[in-house]
Design a protein around this motif. Structure first.
Motif, PDB file in Angstrom:
ATOM      1  N   ASP A 161       0.814  -1.209   0.000  1.00  0.00           N
ATOM      2  CA  ASP A 161       0.000   0.000   0.000  1.00  0.00           C
ATOM      3  C   ASP A 161       0.852   1.265   0.000  1.00  0.00           C
ATOM      4  O   ASP A 161       2.011   1.250   0.419  1.00  0.00           O
ATOM      5  CB  ASP A 161      -0.923   0.015   1.217  1.00  0.00           C
ATOM      6  CG  ASP A 161      -1.958  -1.092   1.165  1.00  0.00           C
ATOM      7  OD1 ASP A 161      -2.414  -1.413   0.047  1.00  0.00           O
ATOM      8  OD2 ASP A 161      -2.304  -1.632   2.227  1.00  0.00           O
ATOM      9  N   LYS A 162       0.241   2.366  -0.427  1.00  0.00           N
ATOM     10  CA  LYS A 162       0.927   3.658  -0.418  1.00  0.00           C
ATOM     11  C   LYS A 162       1.160   4.150   1.009  1.00  0.00           C
ATOM     12  O   LYS A 162       2.062   4.915   1.256  1.00  0.00           O
ATOM     13  CB  LYS A 162       0.109   4.700  -1.192  1.00  0.00           C
ATOM     14  CG  LYS A 162       0.070   4.436  -2.680  1.00  0.00           C
ATOM     15  CD  LYS A 162      -0.717   5.493  -3.397  1.00  0.00           C
ATOM     16  CE  LYS A 162      -0.736   5.191  -4.880  1.00  0.00           C
ATOM     17  NZ  LYS A 162      -1.431   6.199  -5.642  1.00  0.00           N
ATOM     18  N   GLU A 207       6.512   2.099  15.315  1.00  0.00           N
ATOM     19  CA  GLU A 207       5.745   2.543  16.478  1.00  0.00           C
ATOM     20  C   GLU A 207       4.240   2.527  16.235  1.00  0.00           C
ATOM     21  O   GLU A 207       3.468   2.989  17.059  1.00  0.00           O
ATOM     22  CB  GLU A 207       6.214   3.938  16.891  1.00  0.00           C
ATOM     23  CG  GLU A 207       7.673   3.945  17.320  1.00  0.00           C
ATOM     24  CD  GLU A 207       8.215   5.342  17.548  1.00  0.00           C
ATOM     25  OE1 GLU A 207       7.440   6.322  17.445  1.00  0.00           O
ATOM     26  OE2 GLU A 207       9.411   5.446  17.832  1.00  0.00           O
ATOM     27  N   GLY A 208       3.819   2.030  15.056  1.00  0.00           N
ATOM     28  CA  GLY A 208       2.403   1.935  14.746  1.00  0.00           C
ATOM     29  C   GLY A 208       1.807   3.153  14.092  1.00  0.00           C
ATOM     30  O   GLY A 208       0.604   3.205  13.837  1.00  0.00           O
ATOM     31  N   ASN A 209       2.613   4.172  13.802  1.00  0.00           N
ATOM     32  CA  ASN A 209       2.123   5.383  13.146  1.00  0.00           C
ATOM     33  C   ASN A 209       1.905   5.136  11.660  1.00  0.00           C
ATOM     34  O   ASN A 209       2.705   4.451  11.014  1.00  0.00           O
ATOM     35  CB  ASN A 209       3.135   6.526  13.310  1.00  0.00           C
ATOM     36  CG  ASN A 209       3.416   6.831  14.758  1.00  0.00           C
ATOM     37  OD1 ASN A 209       2.503   6.962  15.563  1.00  0.00           O
ATOM     38  ND2 ASN A 209       4.688   6.919  15.101  1.00  0.00           N
ATOM     39  N   VAL A 210       0.823   5.705  11.099  1.00  0.00           N
ATOM     40  CA  VAL A 210       0.572   5.596   9.669  1.00  0.00           C
ATOM     41  C   VAL A 210       1.502   6.571   8.950  1.00  0.00           C
ATOM     42  O   VAL A 210       1.536   7.757   9.271  1.00  0.00           O
ATOM     43  CB  VAL A 210      -0.900   5.892   9.331  1.00  0.00           C
ATOM     44  CG1 VAL A 210      -1.133   5.877   7.830  1.00  0.00           C
ATOM     45  CG2 VAL A 210      -1.820   4.877  10.016  1.00  0.00           C
ATOM     46  N   VAL A 211       2.277   6.041   7.987  1.00  0.00           N
ATOM     47  CA  VAL A 211       3.259   6.842   7.243  1.00  0.00           C
ATOM     48  C   VAL A 211       3.187   6.498   5.760  1.00  0.00           C
ATOM     49  O   VAL A 211       2.583   5.493   5.378  1.00  0.00           O
ATOM     50  CB  VAL A 211       4.698   6.572   7.761  1.00  0.00           C
ATOM     51  CG1 VAL A 211       4.845   7.018   9.211  1.00  0.00           C
ATOM     52  CG2 VAL A 211       5.074   5.114   7.602  1.00  0.00           C
ATOM     53  N   ASN A 212       3.788   7.330   4.926  1.00  0.00           N
ATOM     54  CA  ASN A 212       3.914   6.996   3.509  1.00  0.00           C
ATOM     55  C   ASN A 212       4.869   5.816   3.387  1.00  0.00           C
ATOM     56  O   ASN A 212       5.935   5.805   4.007  1.00  0.00           O
ATOM     57  CB  ASN A 212       4.468   8.182   2.712  1.00  0.00           C
ATOM     58  CG  ASN A 212       3.478   9.305   2.609  1.00  0.00           C
ATOM     59  OD1 ASN A 212       2.268   9.092   2.621  1.00  0.00           O
ATOM     60  ND2 ASN A 212       3.979  10.520   2.529  1.00  0.00           N
ATOM     61  N   SER A 213       4.502   4.823   2.592  1.00  0.00           N
ATOM     62  CA  SER A 213       5.369   3.659   2.400  1.00  0.00           C
ATOM     63  C   SER A 213       6.612   4.059   1.624  1.00  0.00           C
ATOM     64  O   SER A 213       6.562   4.925   0.750  1.00  0.00           O
ATOM     65  CB  SER A 213       4.628   2.556   1.639  1.00  0.00           C
ATOM     66  OG  SER A 213       3.547   2.079   2.386  1.00  0.00           O
ATOM     67  N   THR A 214       7.717   3.418   1.938  1.00  0.00           N
ATOM     68  CA  THR A 214       8.964   3.630   1.221  1.00  0.00           C
ATOM     69  C   THR A 214       8.829   3.057  -0.185  1.00  0.00           C
ATOM     70  O   THR A 214       8.297   1.956  -0.357  1.00  0.00           O
ATOM     71  CB  THR A 214      10.119   2.918   1.954  1.00  0.00           C
ATOM     72  OG1 THR A 214      10.244   3.503   3.242  1.00  0.00           O
ATOM     73  CG2 THR A 214      11.420   3.023   1.212  1.00  0.00           C
ATOM     74  N   ALA A 215       9.284   3.791  -1.187  1.00  0.00           N
ATOM     75  CA  ALA A 215       9.278   3.265  -2.553  1.00  0.00           C
ATOM     76  C   ALA A 215      10.273   2.117  -2.620  1.00  0.00           C
ATOM     77  O   ALA A 215      11.439   2.283  -2.284  1.00  0.00           O
ATOM     78  CB  ALA A 215       9.656   4.362  -3.531  1.00  0.00           C
TER      79      ALA A 215
END
Length: 181
Positions: free
Chosen positions: A103-104, A110-118
């Protein structure tokens, strides 16, 4: 390395290997033995996999004076779930591959929603089979999963699926190329 049978763009296995000189082997921290490879857990829905590699987006900072890049390992984990549309276009109807939804957005340590690494540049990285964490025997501590090398990362598909080719495909090719003693 062999030529892709139908051109590079249609190579659905995309792996190569190279025999290392003994002095280089001595510098390798750890080698993976045959007993640490998963070659039998084919297309089992619910298996948990981790892809490991060094994507370009994590390894951009270089030291021009030392002419080096500090390598930063990246891992991504997901439950194996075959995408039927992609599987239909692959040899073996997807049985030769490991599917990981990519997913993007994802969660960090730590469970935080972040942009996925390309993941560009992860090709050739390891795919590790960590078993089935939802199995009740594992969940309640009756069985401890043993991580096994399951395959090699090959590509990210447009449908946001990270693909790996299974060791059961790679290993026979590798063994056939070994010098006959």
């Amino acid at each position: 390395m062999t030529a892709a049978p139908h051109g590079r763009a249609r190579d659905h296995y995309d792996f190569a290997f190279h025999f290392l000189a003994e002095d280089l082997v001595a510098k390798v921290r750890r080698l993976v033995g045959m007993d640490e490879m998963s070659i039998s857990a084919r297309s089992e829905r619910g298996r948990y996999y981790s892809a490991l590699g060094y994507p370009n987006s994590k390894n951009r900072n270089h030291n021009p004076e030392k002419r080096s890049v500090k390598a930063r390992l990246f891992t991504y984990s997901d439950i194996h779930k075959v995408d039927p549309e992609i599987a239909a276009k692959l040899p073996g109807d997807g049985d030769h591959h490991i599917f990981m939804t990519y997913d993007k957005r994802s969660r960090d340590d730590e469970g935080n929603v972040v942009n996925s690494t390309a993941p560009k540049g992860m090709s050739g990285g390891a795919v590790v089979d960590a078993g089935r964490p939802a199995d009740l025997n594992v969940f309640f501590g009756g069985e401890i999963p043993v991580p096994m090398l399951a395959g090699v990362v090959i590509e990210l598909r447009r449908k946001r699926v990270l693909l790996g080719v299974r060791m059961e495909v790679i290993l026979p090719e590798l063994l056939a190329a070994l010098p006959k003693v």
